[in-house]
Design a protein around this motif. Structure first.
Motif, PDB file in Angstrom:
ATOM      1  N   ASN A 565       0.829  -1.197   0.000  1.00 30.20           N
ATOM      2  CA  ASN A 565       0.000   0.000   0.000  1.00 30.20           C
ATOM      3  C   ASN A 565       0.866   1.250   0.000  1.00 30.20           C
ATOM      4  O   ASN A 565       0.591   2.223  -0.703  1.00 30.20           O
ATOM      5  CB  ASN A 565      -0.912  -0.020   1.230  1.00 30.20           C
ATOM      6  N   HIS A 566       1.939   1.222   0.765  1.00 31.47           N
ATOM      7  CA  HIS A 566       2.839   2.367   0.840  1.00 31.47           C
ATOM      8  C   HIS A 566       3.571   2.591  -0.477  1.00 31.47           C
ATOM      9  O   HIS A 566       3.732   3.717  -0.935  1.00 31.47           O
ATOM     10  CB  HIS A 566       3.839   2.152   1.977  1.00 31.47           C
ATOM     11  N   HIS A 567       4.026   1.492  -1.097  1.00 30.57           N
ATOM     12  CA  HIS A 567       4.849   1.629  -2.298  1.00 30.57           C
ATOM     13  C   HIS A 567       4.037   1.985  -3.532  1.00 30.57           C
ATOM     14  O   HIS A 567       4.562   2.627  -4.440  1.00 30.57           O
ATOM     15  CB  HIS A 567       5.644   0.350  -2.539  1.00 30.57           C
ATOM     16  N   VAL A 568       2.777   1.553  -3.593  1.00 32.50           N
ATOM     17  CA  VAL A 568       1.975   1.910  -4.760  1.00 32.50           C
ATOM     18  C   VAL A 568       1.721   3.401  -4.814  1.00 32.50           C
ATOM     19  O   VAL A 568       1.544   3.983  -5.871  1.00 32.50           O
ATOM     20  CB  VAL A 568       0.650   1.117  -4.760  1.00 32.50           C
ATOM     21  N   ASP A 569       1.731   4.062  -3.630  1.00 31.15           N
ATOM     22  CA  ASP A 569       1.537   5.509  -3.595  1.00 31.15           C
ATOM     23  C   ASP A 569       2.644   6.242  -4.339  1.00 31.15           C
ATOM     24  O   ASP A 569       2.436   7.347  -4.844  1.00 31.15           O
ATOM     25  CB  ASP A 569       1.482   5.994  -2.144  1.00 31.15           C
ATOM     26  N   ARG A 570       3.828   5.667  -4.397  1.00 34.39           N
ATOM     27  CA  ARG A 570       4.945   6.338  -5.070  1.00 34.39           C
ATOM     28  C   ARG A 570       5.565   5.438  -6.133  1.00 34.39           C
ATOM     29  O   ARG A 570       6.779   5.283  -6.220  1.00 34.39           O
ATOM     30  CB  ARG A 570       5.995   6.765  -4.044  1.00 34.39           C
ATOM     31  N   VAL A 571       4.676   4.847  -6.930  1.00 40.84           N
ATOM     32  CA  VAL A 571       5.120   3.943  -7.977  1.00 40.84           C
ATOM     33  C   VAL A 571       5.857   4.725  -9.061  1.00 40.84           C
ATOM     34  O   VAL A 571       5.479   5.850  -9.415  1.00 40.84           O
ATOM     35  CB  VAL A 571       3.921   3.182  -8.583  1.00 40.84           C
ATOM     36  N   SER A 572       6.920   4.155  -9.579  1.00 38.51           N
ATOM     37  CA  SER A 572       7.709   4.807 -10.615  1.00 38.51           C
ATOM     38  C   SER A 572       7.085   4.569 -11.983  1.00 38.51           C
ATOM     39  O   SER A 572       6.206   3.718 -12.151  1.00 38.51           O
ATOM     40  CB  SER A 572       9.144   4.272 -10.604  1.00 38.51           C
ATOM     41  N   LYS A 599      -1.560 -14.815  -4.322  1.00 40.83           N
ATOM     42  CA  LYS A 599      -1.972 -13.870  -3.280  1.00 40.83           C
ATOM     43  C   LYS A 599      -1.222 -12.549  -3.405  1.00 40.83           C
ATOM     44  O   LYS A 599      -1.808 -11.462  -3.287  1.00 40.83           O
ATOM     45  CB  LYS A 599      -1.729 -14.478  -1.897  1.00 40.83           C
ATOM     46  N   MET A 600       0.070 -12.632  -3.672  1.00 44.13           N
ATOM     47  CA  MET A 600       0.866 -11.425  -3.857  1.00 44.13           C
ATOM     48  C   MET A 600       0.377 -10.619  -5.057  1.00 44.13           C
ATOM     49  O   MET A 600       0.262  -9.391  -4.998  1.00 44.13           O
ATOM     50  CB  MET A 600       2.333 -11.804  -4.026  1.00 44.13           C
ATOM     51  N   VAL A 601       0.072 -11.328  -6.136  1.00 44.04           N
ATOM     52  CA  VAL A 601      -0.423 -10.664  -7.346  1.00 44.04           C
ATOM     53  C   VAL A 601      -1.764 -10.000  -7.079  1.00 44.04           C
ATOM     54  O   VAL A 601      -2.008  -8.849  -7.496  1.00 44.04           O
ATOM     55  CB  VAL A 601      -0.536 -11.691  -8.492  1.00 44.04           C
ATOM     56  N   LEU A 602      -2.655 -10.689  -6.373  1.00 44.61           N
ATOM     57  CA  LEU A 602      -3.961 -10.104  -6.056  1.00 44.61           C
ATOM     58  C   LEU A 602      -3.814  -8.832  -5.233  1.00 44.61           C
ATOM     59  O   LEU A 602      -4.454  -7.803  -5.517  1.00 44.61           O
ATOM     60  CB  LEU A 602      -4.814 -11.120  -5.295  1.00 44.61           C
ATOM     61  N   GLN A 603      -2.947  -8.873  -4.224  1.00 39.42           N
ATOM     62  CA  GLN A 603      -2.733  -7.698  -3.378  1.00 39.42           C
ATOM     63  C   GLN A 603      -2.188  -6.524  -4.196  1.00 39.42           C
ATOM     64  O   GLN A 603      -2.608  -5.375  -4.008  1.00 39.42           O
ATOM     65  CB  GLN A 603      -1.756  -8.047  -2.248  1.00 39.42           C
ATOM     66  N   LEU A 604      -1.283  -6.808  -5.084  1.00 40.09           N
ATOM     67  CA  LEU A 604      -0.693  -5.744  -5.891  1.00 40.09           C
ATOM     68  C   LEU A 604      -1.738  -5.104  -6.797  1.00 40.09           C
ATOM     69  O   LEU A 604      -1.836  -3.876  -6.914  1.00 40.09           O
ATOM     70  CB  LEU A 604       0.460  -6.300  -6.731  1.00 40.09           C
ATOM     71  N   PHE A 605      -2.544  -5.927  -7.466  1.00 37.49           N
ATOM     72  CA  PHE A 605      -3.592  -5.394  -8.330  1.00 37.49           C
ATOM     73  C   PHE A 605      -4.609  -4.581  -7.535  1.00 37.49           C
ATOM     74  O   PHE A 605      -5.102  -3.549  -8.008  1.00 37.49           O
ATOM     75  CB  PHE A 605      -4.306  -6.533  -9.059  1.00 37.49           C
ATOM     76  N   ILE A 606      -4.937  -5.040  -6.324  1.00 35.69           N
ATOM     77  CA  ILE A 606      -5.903  -4.305  -5.497  1.00 35.69           C
ATOM     78  C   ILE A 606      -5.374  -2.919  -5.175  1.00 35.69           C
ATOM     79  O   ILE A 606      -6.097  -1.916  -5.288  1.00 35.69           O
ATOM     80  CB  ILE A 606      -6.187  -5.091  -4.200  1.00 35.69           C
ATOM     81  N   MET A 607      -4.122  -2.833  -4.771  1.00 30.86           N
ATOM     82  CA  MET A 607      -3.543  -1.530  -4.449  1.00 30.86           C
ATOM     83  C   MET A 607      -3.493  -0.615  -5.669  1.00 30.86           C
ATOM     84  O   MET A 607      -3.767   0.570  -5.589  1.00 30.86           O
ATOM     85  CB  MET A 607      -2.127  -1.724  -3.885  1.00 30.86           C
ATOM     86  N   SER A 616      -5.308  -3.135 -13.876  1.00 33.58           N
ATOM     87  CA  SER A 616      -5.266  -3.993 -12.688  1.00 33.58           C
ATOM     88  C   SER A 616      -6.669  -4.466 -12.326  1.00 33.58           C
ATOM     89  O   SER A 616      -6.866  -5.631 -11.947  1.00 33.58           O
ATOM     90  CB  SER A 616      -4.646  -3.233 -11.514  1.00 33.58           C
ATOM     91  N   ALA A 617      -7.642  -3.577 -12.425  1.00 30.59           N
ATOM     92  CA  ALA A 617      -9.023  -3.972 -12.152  1.00 30.59           C
ATOM     93  C   ALA A 617      -9.492  -5.021 -13.152  1.00 30.59           C
ATOM     94  O   ALA A 617     -10.159  -6.005 -12.778  1.00 30.59           O
ATOM     95  CB  ALA A 617      -9.927  -2.744 -12.205  1.00 30.59           C
TER      96      ALA A 617
END
Length: 957
Positions: A565-572, A599-607, A616-617
């Motif tokens: 969640n933190h890293h998606v806010d400042r995605v490059s 699970k990791m992929v799902l979390q990333l797409f959600i963020m 991602s949606a």
């Protein structure tokens, strides 16, 4: 009575009967108005076919049938002439050459009248660019030519004597054996020139003997008129021969010459599979053509040079067509040597290079090269194939990464793709060139943002998506090509540490995503797993994941969720490319393909989707659509089924939809289908994030609804909760938790919830369709319609807020516009009042204009459906009143146009139902006659005529 007398008697009896029946049936069959099916038991076509078979039943009918058919050719009805020529063409081989010979003169006279005296043809759309020599032949002319071809096959000597000896035809050809300007020639003369060319072509290709006679009669005169001499130069000296013949052009002679070349080529190709003509090359026409071939090529070259010099564009047709024909004779009979064939290809390539600003001639030249390539592929001319690949394909491939020629990149790619489609070997050469171009230019485009490189890579990727990959899918070999494309893109992304994101770079990302999806969807399950694993390695090595040293980790800790969640806010910018391309891969996967670290992929797409990342949606929707229903049914040790994936999605920290923090634990879908007052999206702080979350949930819901999963109920209720929660007690209450009742925040949020129904039911080209291997349960739209409509209707009735009602009706509009009419028409009596109410409500705000058009289209479909007529009659006055208002809708032209069309359809209803509204309709239509849009004015004229005429129907009421 003797046997002979009896036979004559019965022949006369049956012939007389046929003649009487034929006169009646023929007159009946050519009536301009078709008989009603209830008046007779057969259709006009069936009667015509039966009569045709009767005419050809026995040669004994010839003395009566042929004069009758010839007589019908004098009819003024075009259909009578078409039928007569068709009957003659069918009967001629049945009657035999001896019997038909007696009518040869009359038959030739009839054909000549249609083809030459009063030519039945019209200029085609392209003809203005070609000087008016491309014609569309009428049905009469087509049937006449078919008859002539059949007669030539049956008795070529007799017909050919008449054609070659016809004084009018000979004088006409002689009149064109001199220079003349096609643009100054009357249309009828051009029509006659076209017809005479067809006559000569049909005659020449009927047999070898006929071809010899036609060539002997006309070809030497044509060559003399063109200033051609029998070739006495070697092929090696051909390239330096003087070609400055433009002053001696004779378009009419060239046109007829091209027609003769086409005819003899067809004749040769007709014999291509035969081995019964060892003396073929000694035929007179072949010897003539060999003798004049180099001079002819010289003239055709001069035509192309004239086009380059901005001379009359009509030269392009004869020059290009002539070269194409000479280049596509079978190698063993070809009048051109391999060196001359190379010269033809070089000239056409040169013309394409220099004439790119002349659309018509450029298209002709490219088409000629494509036809040559297709001929080589079809007839397996190995020597010509190698020459074509070297001179044409390799030359075009070199254009991809070069600045020469100076033609636009779009034309380059068109030429490259179309020539590649001539054969698998040529297309493989094209693909190799494209792969090299991507490898060479992708880094410059992706990292440096170089404009020229960006434009080139975009065009190459678009060409892959739209033409190359579909072509391979139809012709074989798509697996390797698709795999290579995906691998190249991921290699380039992996080897680049940064990206210069510009507007053009976003276009490049879109093209890369489309190409990736198109490539992956064409791969097998095994290849897809290799691609998705390769993509995950790049993804896990990015800053998006904390597990760089363990890319194949199978679980996430609680801290890792917050890390994402933190890293998606400042995605490059680079990470945005990676996640977008990875989403494209996931969208195109087959249901059986295993996805690592789901699970990791799902979390990333959600963020990512909460930041407005639509791919991602869409990827989440694709995953929940394709994952197995139960864990014990999973494929290839897939660690999650759809239930587990939904749990991961809905228990994520971003989905604070209600106080229990878990959507699946909410009582959203209560007894009696009532909607509970949930505090949706409570944990999200900004309207833009709210909207992104709703859009993401809509795509997830789309994946579920298509597979028929029960989870769609909770998602649907969530959207309805957003629509109802914030404005139940008024338009904008003083306080509203979590949204404070501000219009600029509430309306966009409600609109996104209403538009979620469009995402749920509409067909998408980007994902979740059969091309991308989606699971699609039959009739899923119908079932959703039946389940959601009661909720929408009850909510609409209970709402006392204008905003809420308009948004509910917007949702209603999306549902009905995407549901098949067959699922709704049985309840048309209930649906029409709702349609009218929705139109009345939605027209209050211009933001609803797009869905208003969808609603009126549904209303129009009901008006046209027989099963909806009863409901339409019951609501006729209300429908008319609503349509009258929409006929003046100011914000969208198509709404006014469609409303007026519907009013015109309403005029067909029973007189008593619509007459009271006649005056109002005519007054409204009179205003529409002054509409600024022409289409609306035209519909208004038709509608006024329809309503003005209903008064006369009162006499029959």
């Amino acid at each position: 009575m003797t046997g002979s007398s009896a036979l004559n008697f019965w022949n006369a009896y049956w012939s007389g009967t046929l003649m009487l029946f034929s006169h009646w049936a023929m007159n009946f069959s050519i009536q301009s108005v078709k008989p009603k099916s209830e008046d007779i038991g057969v259709s006009r076509d069936e009667l015509s076919r039966a009569l045709l078979l009767a005419f050809a039943a026995t040669p004994l009918f010839e003395p009566f049938a042929i004069p009758l058919l010839l007589d019908k050719l004098s009819s003024s009805l075009p259909s009578a002439k078409v039928e007569s020529f068709k009957y003659l063409g069918y009967c001629a081989p049945m009657y035999g050459s001896d019997r038909m010979a007696k009518h040869g003169g009359a038959l030739w006279s009839s054909v000549k009248d249609v083809l030459y005296t009063s030519p039945e043809s019209a200029l085609s759309v392209e003809s203005e660019s070609d000087g008016g020599m491309i014609f569309e032949e009428s049905d009469i002319m087509v049937e006449a030519l078919i008859l002539l071809e059949g007669l030539m096959q049956q008795n070529s000597d007799l017909l050919l004597d008449m054609i070659l000896g016809d004084e009018d035809i000979n004088n006409f050809i002689c009149s064109f054996l001199k220079p003349w300007d096609i643009h100054d020639t009357p249309l009828q003369l051009r029509q006659q020139l076209h017809s005479v060319g067809r006559l000569l072509a049909v005659s020449a290709k009927s047999s070898m003997a006929s071809c010899n006679r036609v060539f002997e009669k006309f070809f030497p005169q044509m060559m003399e008129a063109l200033g051609c001499s029998v070739g006495n130069h070697s092929d090696e000296s051909f390239a330096t021969e003087d070609r400055a013949l433009s002053s001696r052009f004779n378009y009419g002679t060239l046109y007829l010459c091209v027609e003769l070349l086409d005819a003899c080529r067809c004749l040769v190709l007709g014999f291509k599979e035969s081995t019964s003509f060892p003396d073929f090359i000694h035929e007179k026409w072949c010897c003539m053509l060999h003798g004049f071939c180099r001079s002819l090529i010289n003239i055709f070259f001069s035509n192309l040079e004239a086009v380059s010099g901005n001379a009359q564009s009509s030269f392009a047709y004869t020059g290009v067509k002539g070269l194409q024909l000479l280049a596509t004779f079978p190698r063993s009979f070809a009048p051109v040597s391999l060196l001359l064939f190379e010269n033809i290809l070089l000239k056409l390539v040169s013309a394409i290079t220099s004439n790119f600003d002349k659309k018509f001639s450029w298209g002709l030249e490219l088409k000629a090269l494509v036809e040559i390539g297709l001929y080589i592929e079809g007839y397996q001319e190995s020597e010509k194939a190698a020459t074509f690949a070297r001179i044409v394909v390799d030359k075009f491939v070199s254009w991809i990464s070069s600045d020469e020629p100076a033609m636009p990149l779009s034309l380059k790619m068109q030429a490259i793709c179309e020539t590649g489609m001539t054969g698998i070997s040529n297309m493989l050469r094209i693909v190799q060139g494209m792969e090299k171009a991507i490898s060479a230019k992708f880094t410059q485009a992706y990292v440096d943002g170089n404009f020229e490189s960006v434009e080139l890579v975009i065009k190459v990727l678009e060409c892959y998506s739209a033409r190359v990959l579909p072509w391979f899918e139809m012709n074989g070999g798509s697996e390797e090509v698709a795999w290579n494309l995906a691998a190249i893109i991921w290699d380039k992304i992996d080897n680049s540490s940064s990206v210069n994101l510009t507007v053009q770079n976003y276009e490049l990302l879109g093209a890369a995503m489309t190409a990736m999806k198109q490539a992956v969807r064409r791969c097998s399950q095994e290849s897809q797993e290799k691609i998705v694993n390769r993509a995950f390695r790049v993804l896990s090595a990015s800053t998006l994941f904390p597990l760089k040293d363990s890319p194949f980790a199978t679980s996430l800790s609680n801290s890792e969720d917050s890390y994402l969640n933190h890293h998606v806010d400042r995605v490059s910018c680079r990470d945005e490319w990676i996640i977008s391309l990875y989403a494209s891969v996931v969208i195109a996967l087959r249901p059986q393909t295993h996805v690592q670290n789901l699970k990791m992929v799902l979390q990333l797409f959600i963020m990512a989707l909460t930041k407005g990342h639509i791919p991602s949606a869409q990827a989440l929707g694709s995953l929940v659509n394709k994952l197995p229903s139960k864990t014990n049914e999973r494929h290839l040790s897939q660690e999650y089924g759809v239930e587990e994936a939904i749990d991961v999605i809905l228990t994520s920290s971003i989905w604070n939809f209600c106080q229990s923090n878990t959507l699946r634990k909410c009582s959203l879908f209560g007894g009696g289908n009532e909607i509970h007052n949930t505090k949706c999206l409570a944990g999200l702080n900004h309207t833009s994030v709210h909207i992104s979350a709703i859009v993401g949930l809509a795509w997830i819901g789309k994946g579920l609804i298509m597979r028929g999963h029960e989870g769609i109920k909770d998602i649907t209720m969530t959207f309805l909760g957003v629509l109802l929660e914030n404005t139940n007690n008024g338009d904008f209450p003083e306080s509203c938790d979590p949204i404070e009742g501000k219009e600029q925040e509430v309306i966009p949020l409600m609109k996104s919830a209403a538009d979620a129904f469009h995402i749920l039911l509409s067909d998408s080209e980007d994902c979740l369709n059969r091309n991308y291997h989606s699971v699609i349960r039959p009739l899923y739209k119908q079932r959703f319609y039946n389940s959601v409509m009661p909720l929408l209707l009850s909510s609409t009735r209970q709402s006392n807020s204008i905003i809420t009602r308009s948004m509910l009706f917007r949702s209603f509009a999306h549902v009905i516009s995407e549901t098949p009419l067959s699922a709704m028409i049985s309840e048309a009596n209930k649906l029409i009042p709702l349609l009218l109410d929705s139109l009345s409500t939605l027209t209050e705000d211009v933001m609803h204009k797009d869905v208003i058009y969808n609603v009126i289209l549904v209303l129009s479909a009901i008006l046209m459906d027989k099963n909806g007529q009863v409901a339409v009659l019951e609501n006729a006055q209300a429908i008319i009143n609503q349509l009258i208002g929409l006929a003046a809708y100011p914000h969208m032209m198509v709404i006014r146009e469609t409303a007026i069309q519907c009013l015109g359809a309403m005029s067909e209803l029973p007189y008593a139902r619509i007459y009271p509204s006649r005056t109002k309709v005519l007054q409204a239509i009179s205003k529409a006659l002054d509409d600024p849009k022409r289409a609306v004015r035209q519909e208004a004229v038709r509608c006024r005529q329809a309503w003005a005429s209903i008064a006369s129907r009162s006499l029959h009421f």
